[in-house]
Design an enzyme around this catalytic site. Structure first.
Site, PDB file in Angstrom:
ATOM      1  CG  ASN A  17     -32.690 -26.470  -7.207  1.00 22.56           C
ATOM      2  OD1 ASN A  17     -33.188 -27.084  -6.259  1.00 22.56           O
ATOM      3  ND2 ASN A  17     -32.612 -25.140  -7.228  1.00 22.56           N
ATOM      4  CB  CYS A  48     -41.589 -24.102   2.967  1.00 25.40           C
ATOM      5  SG  CYS A  48     -39.832 -24.025   2.833  1.00 25.40           S
TER       6      CYS A  48
END
Ligand SMILES: Cc1cc2nc3c(=O)[nH]c(=O)nc-3n(C[C@H](O)[C@H](O)[C@H](O)COP(=O)(O)O)c2cc1C
Length: 313
Positions: A68, A129
């Protein structure tokens, strides 16, 4: 039979939680799953401001898993608090909010805001991140970045703080230790493993973002190994995830050292997977005369491990 487990200040009624990003904000699954039965609901990762995410296609099926590249699409913290939290407040389960930012300051602001709201019981910070202040290097693949961002969040919250580790590192136990030293109450692992897929006819990447995160049964052996290594390196609880499809998988993680487990990709195949896994753990405990689930944590047996524990050469 005792299924309760402690994660920081949280006492979960059982060790089964949802993995962030695979269970929406809880409401989406409430038709299929009794949320009251869950150890905790972990919601989709939130940022200070809403995000649109990556261009499509954002999901590709792979052998024994999926890739994903959603790109951390989310409705933003304020919309979550206004529109989603009251639904979750009705249930007798712990609500854990997964969050992230592009800078240390954004992480800290997000944690501070979430900590001021009733009905949020714990925070899970996703450190996979990029940091805009450090050439977009991923926080969680750099010990310094991990220490700084976890310390900054720890300063602004008294809620139970779980640090979600990236598996895209050489030494996950080191990253867990850094998170512990910076004040984490628990670590959760693993997040997805970076991968990619190419369509050989068009020669184009199958994901709009070119690369994405691999999840599902394909990553389970890696996740079990990482939980095992992490459990031996830290004193705080480990929450294990990665390819858990049934109760046997969940028990494998507990034996490797997990105190609790999270179920992700399985929710897309069987929306009531979490409830089925709780029932399966109960049956396993009954069949094996286990009265306290915590006996399973780290219960792996091997002559080599026993020898190491006794300090023998
Ligand atoms: C579609 C999708 C979205 C995800 N979004 C997030 C997210 O927002 N934050 C996060 O920390 N992890 C996210 N993850 C990672 C999962 O929480 C989990 O760590 C990973 O998928 C491994 O577990 P699984 O194999 O059971 O899915 C996402 C995973 C998938 C498949």
């Amino acid at each position: 039979m005792n299924l309760t487990v402690n994660i920081g200040k949280l006492k979960l009624k059982n060790p089964v939680m949802t993995a962030s990003g695979t269970f929406g904000y809880g409401e989406e699954y409430s038709e299929f799953v009794d949320l009251n039965k869950l150890g905790a609901v972990v919601v989709k990762g939130l940022s200070l401001l809403p995000r649109e995410g990556n261009p499509p296609p954002r999901i590709v099926e792979t052998p024994a898993g999926m890739l994903n590249a959603i790109g951390l699409q989310n409705i933003g913290i304020e919309n979550f608090i206004r529109e989603k939290l009251s639904f979750l407040r009705q249930f007798d389960t712990s609500v854990i909010v997964n969050f992230f930012g592009d800078s240390i300051d954004e992480y800290a602001k997000a944690a501070e805001r979430l900590s001021a709201v009733d009905g949020i019981h714990g925070l899970e910070m996703n450190i996979s991140c990029p940091n805009k202040e450090a050439d977009w290097r991923i926080f969680g693949t750099d010990p310094k970045g991990t220490f700084e961002v976890v310390s900054a969040v720890r300063k602004v919250t008294d809620l139970t703080l779980i640090v979600k580790l990236s598996p895209n590192v050489t030494d996950i136990a080191l990253m867990a230790k850094v998170a512990e030293d910076a004040g984490a109450d628990a670590v959760s692992l693993i997040n997805t493993i970076t991968g990619m897929a190419i369509d050989i006819k068009t020669k184009r990447p199958r994901l709009g973002n070119i690369t994405g995160g691999l999840s599902g049964p394909a990553i389970k052996p890696i996740a079990v190994r990482m939980v095992y290594e992490t459990f031996r390196a830290v004193k705080i609880p480990v929450i294990g995830m990665g390819g858990i499809m049934n109760s046997s998988d969940a028990i494998e993680f507990l034996l490797a050292g997990a105190t609790a487990v999270a179920v992700g990709t399985a929710n897309f195949i069987n929306p009531s997977a979490t409830n089925d896994i709780i029932k399966g753990i109960e049956s396993f405990m009954a069949e094996n005369n286990i009265t306290d689930l915590n006996e399973l944590t780290g219960g792996i047996k091997s002559p080599q491990i026993e020898m190491e524990a006794s300090g023998a050469e």
